[in-house]
Design a protein around this motif. Sequence first.
Motif, PDB file in Angstrom:
ATOM      1  N   LYS A  30      14.826  63.022  43.579  1.00 13.79           N
ATOM      2  CA  LYS A  30      14.881  62.169  42.294  1.00 13.79           C
ATOM      3  C   LYS A  30      16.547  62.640  41.767  1.00 13.79           C
ATOM      4  N   GLU A  84       7.642  55.322  46.701  1.00 15.42           N
ATOM      5  CA  GLU A  84       7.947  55.897  45.444  1.00 15.42           C
ATOM      6  C   GLU A  84       9.375  55.477  45.151  1.00 15.42           C
ATOM      7  N   THR A  85      10.414  55.624  45.975  1.00 15.75           N
ATOM      8  CA  THR A  85      11.758  55.308  45.853  1.00 15.75           C
ATOM      9  C   THR A  85      12.028  53.972  45.330  1.00 15.75           C
ATOM     10  N   LEU A 118      10.592  62.171  46.466  1.00 13.64           N
ATOM     11  CA  LEU A 118      10.140  60.999  46.500  1.00 13.64           C
ATOM     12  C   LEU A 118      10.043  60.569  47.851  1.00 13.64           C
TER      13      LEU A 118
END
Length: 95
Positions: free
Chosen positions: A84, A50-51, A46
């Motif tokens: 992830k 996105e994180t 990520l």
Amino acid sequence: MESKPVYIYPISPTELHEQYIAKVDSSVERILKKLSQEKEEEEQLLTVEETLKFLKCSKQALWNWRKNGILPSYRLGNRVYYKKSDIFNKLIKQE
């Protein structure tokens, strides 16, 4: 009600065993394939953005976790990525 004929085919115990093993093998292969797909999804990298969306935290908090070694990060060139699976493991352990 219409009756249907029943056909009985002679089958040896060896043939029955082979058919049973073939069905079990196909079931196990299907389960392993599903598990490998789930594992690939967990190993997804990520980006920082996105994180942040995934964790619903601030950029400063994510940076602090990275600098303090709470959440491992990976650099590819000038970009920072997070696995992830690492995020899930950290959320589960809550160390």
